[in-house]
Write an enzyme that holds these catalytic residues in place. Structure first.
Site: not given
Ligand SMILES: Cc1ncc(COP(=O)(O)O)c(C=O)c1O
Length: 582
Positions: A169
């Site tokens: 992120k």
């Molecule tokens: C720990 C974690 N893994 C995976 C994701 C998933 O990513 P995306 O929001 O780009 O689908 C997030 C999203 O907040 C996350 O916090």
């Protein structure tokens, strides 16, 4: 002509085109040609001294030009040039050419020892970044070895937890802020409000710290204490909302954040769930990085889905380059994505423990058209795989990374020959440090029913049996093999050649062969052996057999290349019955 790929922020100068053609014999000449056709592009790429800006990376056929000859790097017809801005953006003082990218740090062994200047100082460039934002991205790909035993695909993990804020992120925080600044939605001294499970908060908080904004984050109460403290460490205000309420409930974290944004003067609601800058950030950085790092050699990309930004953006970029690529989403049991993808209907959502992924609604940032399939994983599978990734591969990732790898393994087991010959890239979104009191606490795991069934490994089962390993060779006659099966009361035999597994022969194959009538019992078994039986490593947990047994009656246990045994459904039932009866 040379093909030049233009990232989203620069497409205003190319009239929206993502790919343009230009001619020139060096990068400098190519830039001159681009400037003639698309006035203004040079200023975006180069500073007043004519050097490439520090936050701009230009790759010629996958190698950053700072590792080549800078703007003097030769280019020719058919070359591919990719322009990739670091997620930071543009305000930093240019330190172009003094700065080595992390990628170049990682290949340092290939670089000759530094020459010394007359003053005895190394003549190599400094490794100084203007702000932490320039360090975001360019995370490494690392091959998995142990958790993948029994799978034939080449699984490589993209270590997003090595970003400065510890997660994928970090890429979207600065991207959303820059986009808001560009669109006049965020003004100096403003406040950024976001609904976040933690990681986006950190990405936003880092960029806000560098650019001088205040932050307010709204988090659901299931999030770990570490995440809350982390955001407070950046000086953010954190507001906790209940998890077990519907998204439309005024107490839901989506609604609370929207309300706070409305009530706070000079504030900007980043809204990662609907902000196109989220998937764009991955289209501009995560996707191109994977493409460059694999040299375009990849067949499957697997990512767990939260907002869907990662998979939608990176998946879209990679599919544009490689239409045959398969993009596989991973969804926790209880979330709605899996059912929605498979049936087009919205199921009743349930709570689950894995953080950051899965949703109870369909975010605007989730582009289902990019997905080829969705795999569902349980909390238990996600967490046990996370622990294995840390203990066996040394990859200190969080639960959504474990979920992604568990999903990738599940998907690979459905492929012909367990994915032999295919390369799969799996995203590990964040760091294990955020889950020390949960996934990595045996007490917490037991309390939540995820460690209670320590069923052991496939190796434990093989060792607990007293029967000898019986094998066949390709030249054995059908009647000899039948006699062996009767003598040892077994229904399958591994077929070996020079001690190496070359297949499996089963009772059913022998029966079909004999019933056919055109064969004799003295025929060799060669034509009827299964040349690619499922293979499993002795260190694998017993659970992996459940997936294998969906499509096969037995699996061959191979320990460092040597056949250690064969396990069937009834072996597992027997073993478990004994264990659970104890
Ligand atoms: C720990 C974690 N893994 C995976 C994701 C998933 O990513 P995306 O929001 O780009 O689908 C997030 C999203 O907040 C996350 O916090």
């Amino acid at each position: 002509m040379t093909t030049v790929y233009i990232p989203t922020p620069l497409r205003r100068t190319t009239g929206g085109q993502s790919k343009v053609e230009a001619a020139g014999r060096s990068m400098r000449a190519l830039l001159d040609a681009l400037e003639r056709t698309y006035p203004g592009i040079r200023q975006q790429l180069c500073d007043e001294t004519g050097e490439v800006r520090s936050f701009i990376n230009i790759f010629v056929n996958g190698t950053e030009i700072r590792q080549l000859e800078g703007l003097s790097t030769p280019v020719q017809d058919g070359d591919e040039v990719s322009i990739i801005p670091a997620m930071a953006g543009g305000r930093g003082k240019s330190v172009a050419r003094k700065v080595k990218s992390p990628a170049s740090r990682r290949v340092r062994r290939a670089v000759p020892a530094p020459r010394l200047s007359r003053a005895g100082m190394p003549a190599t460039p400094e490794e100084v970044y203007d702000t932490v934002l320039e360090v975001i991205g360019r995370t490494p790909l690392v091959r998995l070895h142990k958790v993948t035993r029994g799978i034939r695909a080449d699984l490589v993990a993209k270590l997003e937890y090595l970003n400065p804020g510890g997660s994928v992120k970090d890429r979207i925080g600065p991207a959303m802020i820059e986009d808001a600044e560009r669109r006049g939605l965020l003004r100096p001294g403003g406040t950024i409000v976001e609904a976040t499970s933690g990681n986006t908060g950190v990405g936003v908080a880092i960029a806000a710290a560098v650019r001088g904004y205040r932050t307010i984050f709204v988090m659901p109460d299931k999030m770990s204490e570490e995440k809350i403290r982390l955001l407070r460490a950046f000086g953010a205000r954190v507001i906790i909302t209940p998890t077990a309420v519907a998204p439309e409930d005024p107490r839901s974290y989506y609604n609370v954040s929207r309300r706070i944004a409305e009530e706070t003067p000079n504030s900007f609601y980043a809204n990662q769930y609907a902000n196109p800058a989220n998937p764009h950030a991955h289209y501009d950085s995560t996707g191109p990085e994977i493409w460059r790092q694999t040299g375009g050699r990849l067949d499957v990309v697997v990512a767990s889905m939260g907002t869907g930004g990662t998979i939608s953006g990176a998946g879209k970029f990679l599919k544009e380059r490689h239409p045959g690529l398969r993009v596989i989403g991973v969804d926790p049991v209880g979330s709605v994505f899996y059912d929605y993808f498979k049936t087009g209907t919205m199921p009743e959502p349930h709570t689950y423990k894995v953080e950051g992924i899965g949703e109870d609604f369909l975010p605007k940032t989730m582009d289902f058209s990019v997905l080829d399939d969705v795999v569902q994983v349980s909390d238990r599978d996600a967490f046990l795989t996370t622990r294995r990734l840390v203990r066996e591969e040394g990859l200190f990732c969080g639960g959504s990374g474990g979920a992604a790898v568990a999903g990738a393994l599940k998907y690979a087991r459905t492929l012909p020959e367990m994915g032999a010959g295919l390369r799969m890239v799996v995203i590990l979104p964040d760091s294990g440090s955020r889950y020390l009191s949960k996934i990595f606490s045996d007490d917490w795991m037991r309390e939540h029913g995820m460690l209670e069934r320590e069923l052991g490994t496939v190796g434990d089962l093989v060792r607990s049996r007293t029967i000898p390993l019986v094998t066949a060779t390709r030249t054995d006659a059908v009647n000899e093999v039948v006699a062996k099966m009767k003598q040892y009361d077994v229904s399958q035999l591994p077929v070996l050649e020079d001690g190496r597994l070359v297949g499996m022969i089963s009772e059913v194959d022998l029966l079909t062969h004999l019933l056919d009538g055109s064969h004799r019992p003295s025929d060799p078994i060669q034509p009827i052996i299964d040349p690619a039986p499922p293979v499993v490593d002795p260190d694998s947990p017993l659970d992996v057999l459940a997936d294998i047994f969906l499509s096969s009656n037995a699996a061959v246990v191979v320990d460092h290349g040597a056949v250690a045994g064969i396990v069937t459904k009834i072996d597992v039932i027997d073993h478990l019955a004994k264990q659970l009866g104890r």
